[in-house]
Motif scaffolding. Structure first.
Motif, short mmCIF file in Angstrom:
data_model
loop_
_atom_site.label_atom_id
_atom_site.label_comp_id
_atom_site.label_asym_id
_atom_site.label_seq_id
_atom_site.Cartn_x
_atom_site.Cartn_y
_atom_site.Cartn_z
N GLN A 48 0.97 -1.13 0.08
CA GLN A 48 -0.04 -0.01 -0.02
C GLN A 48 0.85 1.20 -0.05
OE1 GLN A 48 -2.59 -0.04 3.19
NE2 GLN A 48 -4.15 -1.37 2.22
N GLN A 49 0.52 2.22 -1.00
CA GLN A 49 1.20 3.23 -0.92
C GLN A 49 0.54 4.51 -0.09
OE1 GLN A 49 1.66 4.41 -5.11
NE2 GLN A 49 3.12 2.90 -5.60
N GLN A 50 1.44 5.13 0.84
CA GLN A 50 0.74 6.06 1.55
C GLN A 50 0.62 7.29 0.94
OE1 GLN A 50 3.04 6.36 5.03
NE2 GLN A 50 2.10 4.39 5.94
N ALA A 51 -0.40 7.97 1.04
CA ALA A 51 -0.64 9.36 0.50
C ALA A 51 0.39 10.36 0.97
CB ALA A 51 -2.07 9.87 0.52
N PRO A 52 1.08 11.23 0.36
CA PRO A 52 1.91 12.18 0.76
C PRO A 52 1.09 12.88 1.86
CG PRO A 52 1.26 12.89 -1.53
CD PRO A 52 0.68 11.55 -1.33
N PRO A 53 2.01 13.40 2.87
CA PRO A 53 1.53 14.13 3.79
C PRO A 53 0.86 15.38 3.23
CG PRO A 53 3.78 14.10 4.28
CD PRO A 53 3.60 13.05 3.07
#
Length: 194
Positions: A48-53
Motif C-alpha cells: 500500500q502506498q501512503q498518500a503524501p502528507p
C-alpha cells in the motif's frame, strides 16, 4: 417405464453438474477469503502506498486570507451605509483590519484614518461595486505591505483601485483621494522609509 428411468438418470446427471458448479464457486470464495488465487496459489499483495502528507498552510498565509476576508466584509458593510447612519462601528473595524493588513512596518494612524474617511465617502451606499470588493480587499492588503512590492507592482495596484472606483461611479476627485492615501500608506510601509 423406460421414460421414467431415462428422466431419473437425466435429473441425477443435471444435479451432479449443478452441484459441481456450486461447489466450485464455494471453493473459489474460500480461496479468495484465504488470500489464494482460484487455483490455490497465494495472492501477492501490492504494498500500500501512503498518500503524501498534506502540507498545512502557513500561519502567515492563513492570517492573510483571514484579513482579506475581514476587509471584504468591512467593504460590504460600507456599501450599505446611508447618510443617516454614521457607520462609526464599520469605520473602526476597517481601521483595525487595515492595521492588521500591514505585516511589517505599520503606517501612521493619521494616514489610515484619512484613508478610512475617504473610503467611506467613496463607498457609502454604493452596492453596485459589491462584486469588486474581494479584489479591492486584496489590493488594500497588498498596498499595506509596501516592502513586498516593487514600484511597478504598486502602480498597477493603485491603478486597479482607481479603476474600480471610477467604474463604480465614484467621482475622479474622491477616487484620487483614496489613491493618494494609499500611496502614502505604501510609502510608509516600504523598507525605504526605515
Amino acid at each position: 417405464m423406460k421414460t421414467i428411468a431415462v428422466l431419473c438418470l437425466a435429473l441425477l446427471a443435471a444435479n451432479s453438474v449443478f452441484a459441481d458448479i456450486y461447489s466450485s464457486a464455494i471453493n473459489q470464495a474460500k480461496n479468495v477469503a484465504a488470500g489464494k488465487t482460484p487455483g490455490g496459489a497465494p495472492i501477492q499483495q501490492q504494498p500500500q502506498q501512503q498518500a503524501p502528507p498534506l502540507m498545512a498552510p502557513s500561519p502567515q498565509l492563513e492570517a492573510t486570507l483571514k484579513n482579506v476576508a475581514d476587509l471584504k466584509l468591512d467593504l460590504d458593510k460600507l456599501a450599505t451605509l446611508t447618510p443617516t447612519n454614521s457607520g462609526m462601528e464599520v469605520k473602526e473595524s476597517l481601521m483595525t483590519n487595515l492595521f492588521i493588513a500591514a505585516q511589517g512596518l505599520k503606517p501612521s494612524e493619521a494616514s489610515v484614518s484619512r484613508l478610512v474617511d475617504h473610503l467611506t465617502e467613496a463607498m457609502a451606499g454604493r452596492g453596485n461595486m459589491i462584486d469588486q470588493h474581494t479584489k479591492l480587499a486584496q489590493d488594500l492588503h497588498a498596498l499595506f505591505n509596501g516592502s513586498h512590492l516593487t514600484a511597478a507592482q504598486s502602480e498597477v495596484l493603485l491603478a486597479n483601485v482607481q479603476t474600480i472606483f471610477q467604474t463604480g461611479g465614484v467621482t475622479t476627485d474622491v477616487a484620487l483621494n483614496v489613491v493618494n492615501d494609499l500611496k502614502a500608506v505604501t510609502a510608509e510601509t516600504s523598507e525605504a522609509t526605515q
